[in-house]
Design an enzyme around this catalytic site. Sequence first.
Site, mmCIF file in Angstrom:
data_model
loop_
_atom_site.group_PDB
_atom_site.id
_atom_site.type_symbol
_atom_site.label_atom_id
_atom_site.label_comp_id
_atom_site.label_asym_id
_atom_site.label_seq_id
_atom_site.Cartn_x
_atom_site.Cartn_y
_atom_site.Cartn_z
ATOM 1 C CE LYS A 1 -7.129 6.195 0.925
ATOM 2 N NZ LYS A 1 -8.073 7.100 0.219
ATOM 3 C CE1 TYR B 1 -4.418 0.776 -0.161
ATOM 4 C CE2 TYR B 1 -3.728 2.582 1.253
ATOM 5 C CZ TYR B 1 -4.663 2.001 0.433
ATOM 6 O OH TYR B 1 -5.838 2.658 0.180
HETATM 7 N N1 LIG Z 1 -11.510 -0.197 -2.954
HETATM 8 C C1 LIG Z 1 -11.057 -0.339 -1.731
HETATM 9 O O1 LIG Z 1 -10.726 -1.446 -1.277
HETATM 10 C C2 LIG Z 1 -10.983 0.862 -0.816
HETATM 11 C C3 LIG Z 1 -10.877 0.658 0.575
HETATM 12 C C4 LIG Z 1 -10.788 1.782 1.403
HETATM 13 C C5 LIG Z 1 -10.807 3.061 0.859
HETATM 14 N N2 LIG Z 1 -10.906 3.222 -0.504
HETATM 15 C C6 LIG Z 1 -10.917 4.578 -1.026
HETATM 16 O O2 LIG Z 1 -12.160 4.829 -1.654
HETATM 17 C C7 LIG Z 1 -11.991 5.922 -2.561
HETATM 18 C C8 LIG Z 1 -12.624 5.573 -3.901
HETATM 19 O O3 LIG Z 1 -11.882 4.551 -4.538
HETATM 20 P P1 LIG Z 1 -12.547 3.286 -5.224
HETATM 21 O O4 LIG Z 1 -11.989 2.093 -4.561
HETATM 22 O O5 LIG Z 1 -14.018 3.461 -5.311
HETATM 23 O O6 LIG Z 1 -11.880 3.291 -6.682
HETATM 24 P P2 LIG Z 1 -12.257 4.070 -8.042
HETATM 25 O O7 LIG Z 1 -11.121 3.798 -8.955
HETATM 26 O O8 LIG Z 1 -13.604 3.698 -8.488
HETATM 27 O O9 LIG Z 1 -12.258 5.596 -7.593
HETATM 28 C C9 LIG Z 1 -11.096 6.399 -7.531
HETATM 29 C C10 LIG Z 1 -11.479 7.706 -8.185
HETATM 30 O O10 LIG Z 1 -10.422 8.663 -8.077
HETATM 31 C C11 LIG Z 1 -10.521 9.458 -9.236
HETATM 32 N N3 LIG Z 1 -9.302 10.234 -9.456
HETATM 33 C C12 LIG Z 1 -8.008 9.822 -9.444
HETATM 34 N N4 LIG Z 1 -7.189 10.843 -9.743
HETATM 35 C C13 LIG Z 1 -7.984 11.941 -9.930
HETATM 36 C C14 LIG Z 1 -7.744 13.287 -10.269
HETATM 37 N N5 LIG Z 1 -6.504 13.766 -10.485
HETATM 38 N N6 LIG Z 1 -8.804 14.125 -10.375
HETATM 39 C C15 LIG Z 1 -10.060 13.688 -10.168
HETATM 40 N N7 LIG Z 1 -10.369 12.421 -9.846
HETATM 41 C C16 LIG Z 1 -9.323 11.563 -9.743
HETATM 42 C C17 LIG Z 1 -10.757 8.449 -10.350
HETATM 43 O O11 LIG Z 1 -11.280 9.071 -11.520
HETATM 44 C C18 LIG Z 1 -11.800 7.556 -9.673
HETATM 45 O O12 LIG Z 1 -13.093 8.031 -9.936
HETATM 46 C C19 LIG Z 1 -10.485 6.188 -2.629
HETATM 47 O O13 LIG Z 1 -10.163 7.242 -1.738
HETATM 48 C C20 LIG Z 1 -9.905 4.880 -2.118
HETATM 49 O O14 LIG Z 1 -8.609 5.024 -1.587
HETATM 50 C C21 LIG Z 1 -11.006 2.154 -1.334
#
Ligand SMILES: NC(=O)c1ccc[n+]([C@@H]2O[C@H](COP(=O)([O-])OP(=O)(O)OC[C@H]3O[C@@H](n4cnc5c(N)ncnc54)[C@H](O)[C@@H]3O)[C@@H](O)[C@H]2O)c1
Length: 256
Positions: free
Chosen positions: A163, A156
């Site tokens: 984070k 990570y």
């Molecule tokens: N998937 C998991 O296991 C998990 C667990 C805990 C937290 N999260 C967090 O949840 C959040 C959403 O992620 P997700 O898992 O739904 O994946 P996802 O890929 O669907 O979403 C990530 C988003 O970030 C956007 N993004 C990246 N760079 C960008 C930029 N420069 N400008 C605008 N948008 C930008 C992407 O377009 C995308 O829509 C993130 O903060 C991720 O770290 C995810």
Amino acid sequence: MPLLEGKKALIFGVANHRSIAWAIAQSLAREGAQLVLTYQERMEKYVRDLAAKIPGTEVIPCDVQNDADLDSAFAKAGELLNGRLDILVHCVAFAPASELENPFLQTTREGFHTALDISAYSLVAMAKRAEPLMKEHGGSVLALTYMASERVMPKYNVMAVAKAALECSVRYLAYEMGEHNIRVNAISAGPLNTLAARGVSGLTGFREQVAHVSPLRRNIEQSEVGDTALFLSSDLSRAITGEIMFVDAGYNIMGA
Ligand SMILES: NC(=O)c1ccc[n+]([C@@H]2O[C@H](COP(=O)([O-])OP(=O)(O)OC[C@H]3O[C@@H](n4cnc5c(N)ncnc54)[C@H](O)[C@@H]3O)[C@@H](O)[C@H]2O)c1
């Protein structure tokens, strides 16, 4: 009466149907919120197709690394929502692939900067622009985080550092925005199979581990994060701010 009747929400981070932001959008819309979704340029088609499934939903472009984009996204959202915003959702994260593949010791200055800029500073940049639209009536700001901020999750890497910065930003924003009855919280979600998560190697094995070890003996689903976001966006959570709330089937409490 629906929980969010008359409430207006701006959601960053929908990329496709697996996105946590999309699950949140669906939960908020189900309880009556009016939505504006932002999209990163390369995701436009997917986001427009999804938005069309929720009548009245508007979409606007925004790259969170670009201040002019943020200014115009909030100006446009203000117009679309008649100058009022109740809910801001930050579901944005990115780190260059090499930073998640190489050992943490090899983290580059540029990779560190990019990950922290997109994944953590962007919350501050958004909150600053949301405040004028929220401060007359209060509001709720919500971000998505992951347990790797506190415990080592191999691979990570710099995203865990981002984070930690995001969670600390939640607390400082909660303190400063509290005087306007604007609450700022984060959901720490268990591992979900999304586009962003696929960039972290070993996700499948980790999901298996969570299903085996967590108190609920299962993984979570996007909709469960969506419904917690609904709670944190609604008046039901009116005394909760600065909180990092786990939605992980209880995995975080385990010591073995
Ligand atoms: N998937 C998991 O296991 C998990 C667990 C805990 C937290 N999260 C967090 O949840 C959040 C959403 O992620 P997700 O898992 O739904 O994946 P996802 O890929 O669907 O979403 C990530 C988003 O970030 C956007 N993004 C990246 N760079 C960008 C930029 N420069 N400008 C605008 N948008 C930008 C992407 O377009 C995308 O829509 C993130 O903060 C991720 O770290 C995810």
